[in-house]
Design an enzyme around this catalytic site. Structure first.
Site, PDB file in Angstrom:
ATOM      1  N   HIS A   1      54.428  41.711  34.466  1.00  0.00           N
ATOM      2  CA  HIS A   1      54.002  42.967  33.834  1.00  0.00           C
ATOM      3  C   HIS A   1      52.576  42.851  33.284  1.00  0.00           C
ATOM      4  O   HIS A   1      52.225  43.540  32.334  1.00  0.00           O
ATOM      5  CB  HIS A   1      54.953  43.386  32.710  1.00  0.00           C
ATOM      6  CG  HIS A   1      56.394  43.360  33.101  1.00  0.00           C
ATOM      7  ND1 HIS A   1      57.056  44.446  33.636  1.00  0.00           N
ATOM      8  CD2 HIS A   1      57.304  42.348  33.081  1.00  0.00           C
ATOM      9  CE1 HIS A   1      58.313  44.111  33.900  1.00  0.00           C
ATOM     10  NE2 HIS A   1      58.488  42.831  33.583  1.00  0.00           N
TER      11      HIS A   1
ATOM     12  N   SER B   1      25.142  46.318  38.867  1.00  0.00           N
ATOM     13  CA  SER B   1      25.138  47.772  38.769  1.00  0.00           C
ATOM     14  C   SER B   1      23.702  48.251  38.912  1.00  0.00           C
ATOM     15  O   SER B   1      22.772  47.603  38.430  1.00  0.00           O
ATOM     16  CB  SER B   1      25.705  48.198  37.414  1.00  0.00           C
ATOM     17  OG  SER B   1      25.261  49.503  37.091  1.00  0.00           O
TER      18      SER B   1
ATOM     19  N   LYS C   1      25.504  44.148  34.139  1.00  0.00           N
ATOM     20  CA  LYS C   1      26.735  44.093  34.930  1.00  0.00           C
ATOM     21  C   LYS C   1      26.690  43.112  36.082  1.00  0.00           C
ATOM     22  O   LYS C   1      25.685  42.944  36.745  1.00  0.00           O
ATOM     23  CB  LYS C   1      27.048  45.496  35.488  1.00  0.00           C
ATOM     24  CG  LYS C   1      27.518  46.451  34.419  1.00  0.00           C
ATOM     25  CD  LYS C   1      28.966  46.228  34.012  1.00  0.00           C
ATOM     26  CE  LYS C   1      29.888  46.738  35.036  1.00  0.00           C
ATOM     27  NZ  LYS C   1      30.586  47.952  34.749  1.00  0.00           N
TER      28      LYS C   1
ATOM     29  N   GLU D   1      37.227  43.882  44.813  1.00  0.00           N
ATOM     30  CA  GLU D   1      37.633  45.295  44.734  1.00  0.00           C
ATOM     31  C   GLU D   1      37.711  45.931  46.115  1.00  0.00           C
ATOM     32  O   GLU D   1      38.626  46.699  46.416  1.00  0.00           O
ATOM     33  CB  GLU D   1      36.632  46.084  43.882  1.00  0.00           C
ATOM     34  CG  GLU D   1      36.691  45.758  42.410  1.00  0.00           C
ATOM     35  CD  GLU D   1      35.563  46.446  41.658  1.00  0.00           C
ATOM     36  OE1 GLU D   1      35.844  47.355  40.869  1.00  0.00           O
ATOM     37  OE2 GLU D   1      34.383  46.086  41.868  1.00  0.00           O
TER      38      GLU D   1
END
Ligand code: ARG
Length: 462
Positions: free
Chosen positions: A157, A278, A284, A291
């Site tokens: 979980h 980024s 970033k 991803e």
């Protein structure tokens, strides 16, 4: 100066105002080598059985090898108005040889021809993809062998649950890939049947020999039923499922890495291998590669659904709907190839942050089960032990000071077969190496079948 005959016009079956709608060249050009190899085997058989004169067969086979050389050299004159790869090859052959070229399509239809091409393509593709899966699996396995003592929290979980090791985590992903490889090989094995000779749907009145062409092309056997042979797209449906599930597995690996690379977890360092920055936020470093692996799987599931939807409810035997089988396969194969390559690099270059792992693994909550099991060892019923430990670690009931935790010892105690203890992982790793070696042996024998096609195309004619 060459005295080439004038380019023959399109055969009557491609003369329709809807020609561009029917055209499949964009998706069947990649099948050209297999189409030519299939034609060579077919024509040799026609010559050997006396359906056509052996001298004609020899001439046509020579012409097909010339065409194969043009395709390989990139000099083949592809013509969009000729509908598909099969017609392009036949017209070119006739252009080179004259009317005798028209004998190539004796006792054959584009229906058994395309089914054959697809199975030969499938065989070579599974060999290539299988190698790529094995390479990623090997990378996981080799890294795991160096990380047996590196403790990290295991999650259910997405909550800290019990301690595991980096090796155990790597091997969990390894076994998924091991099954993917096993599935691909099983798909290749079930598809090892030649449809050539099934004709349009009902074979031929001529005395052809499908077993002979099957053997020549390296198949285990020829089709059992001509209607089934021209319409069976199980091989592609299976391949698309295998790749969709592989994609799902790689998406889960990607997601683990996205989580591990987050500022909150910080288990792995955000190295360049993981992705870029980024364009707006200077600080970033995003895990783009992980991803994107997570994202790609969506399209692969779509490719599977696309083919199954096309196949659903089709009447026997061949229907033109079947032409739609190629685009999703090419897409999913290309996606799997790229994703496997990217993830192999990522897995090899993954850098754990040992300090962050040590801090996270020191969380006493990870050892609550250990405390309950310690009580069990002293004879306390498990349910009672569970209640006791859960009370003592509940914030409302007032936590008792946790004992000093020893993550290494806690992991070592989990020495059950298949567990995370270094001793158990050593056994697991041995099994993993053995299983992978067996799959690699199957891949080599598949590779020998694939090579037969190249040999057939390149053979010197006697
Ligand atoms: N382009 C077709 C396909 O991919 C080849 C078979 C065409 N057969 C036919 N009867 N029109 O399925």
């Amino acid at each position: 100066m060459s005295s080439m005959p004038e380019a023959p016009t399109a055969p009557s079956y491609v003369r329709t105002p809807a020609a561009s709608f029917l055209n499949s060249l964009a998706v069947d050009r990649p099948l050209a080598r297999y189409d030519l190899a299939g034609s060579i085997a077919h024509v040799e058989m026609l010559g050997a059985t006396g359906v056509i004169a052996p001298a004609d067969a020899a001439t046509i086979v020579r012409g097909l090898r010339d065409v194969a050389r043009e395709v390989a050299a990139g000099t083949f004159p592809w013509r969009d108005e000729l509908e598909d790869v099969h017609t392009n090859v036949e017209v070119r052959l006739t252009e080179l040889l004259g009317p005798v070229g028209g004998k190539v399509h004796t006792a054959r239809s584009r229906n058994d021809q395309v089914a054959l091409d697809e199975r030969l393509y499938l065989r070579a593709t599974i060999r290539d993809l299988g190698e790529a899966v094995a390479t990623l699996a090997t990378a996981l396995l080799e890294c795991a062998d160096r990380e047996r003592e590196l403790v990290l929290p295991g999650y259910t979980h997405l909550q800290r649950a019990q301690p595991i090791t980096a090796a155990h985590w790597r091997l969990a992903h390894f076994w998924r890939l091991e099954r993917d490889l096993d599935r691909l090989l099983a798909t290749a094995r079930r598809s090892d049947v030649s449809p050539l000779g099934a004709g349009a749907l009902a074979g031929s009145t001529l005395t052809i020999d499908p077993a002979r062409t099957a053997e020549r092309l390296g198949f285990a056997r020829a089709f059992d039923n001509s209607l089934d042979a021209v319409s069976d797209r199980d091989p592609f449906a299976e391949l698309l499922f295998d790749l969709a599930l592989l994609g799902v597995h790689l998406s889960a690996l990607g997601e683990d890495l996205v989580v591990f690379a987050s500022t909150e977890f910080g288990f792995v360092r955000r190295t360049a291998a993981l992705g870029g920055g980024s364009s707006l936020m200077p600080q970033k470093r995003n895990p783009d590669v992980a991803e994107l692996a997570r994202g790609k799987a969506g399209r692969q599931v779509g490719d599977l659904v696309a083919l199954l939807t096309t196949l659903k409810g089709l009447p026997l035997a061949y229907d033109r709907d079947l032409q739609e089988d190629k685009a999703p396969v090419l897409d999913s194969v290309a996606t799997a190839t790229e994703t496997l390559r990217a993830m192999t690099r990522l897995v090899r270059e993954l850098e754990w942050d040992p300090d962050r792992l040590r801090a996270a693994s020191a969380d006493p909550e990870l050892y609550a089960t250990d405390r309950a099991e310690e009580l069990v060892r002293r004879g306390v019923p498990f349910r009672t032990a569970h209640t006791e430990v859960s009370r003592s670690s509940s914030p409302t009931e007032g936590r008792t000071a946790p004992d000093a935790v020893d993550p290494a010892a806690a992991v070592a105690r989990r020495s059950v077969h298949g567990g995370p203890a270094p001793s158990a992982v050593a056994v697991q790793s041995q099994d993993a190496h053995a299983r992978l070696a067996a799959h690699r042996a199957s891949l080599s024998s598949l590779g020998r079948q694939v090579e037969r096609i190249e040999e057939l195309l390149n053979e010197e004619q006697r």
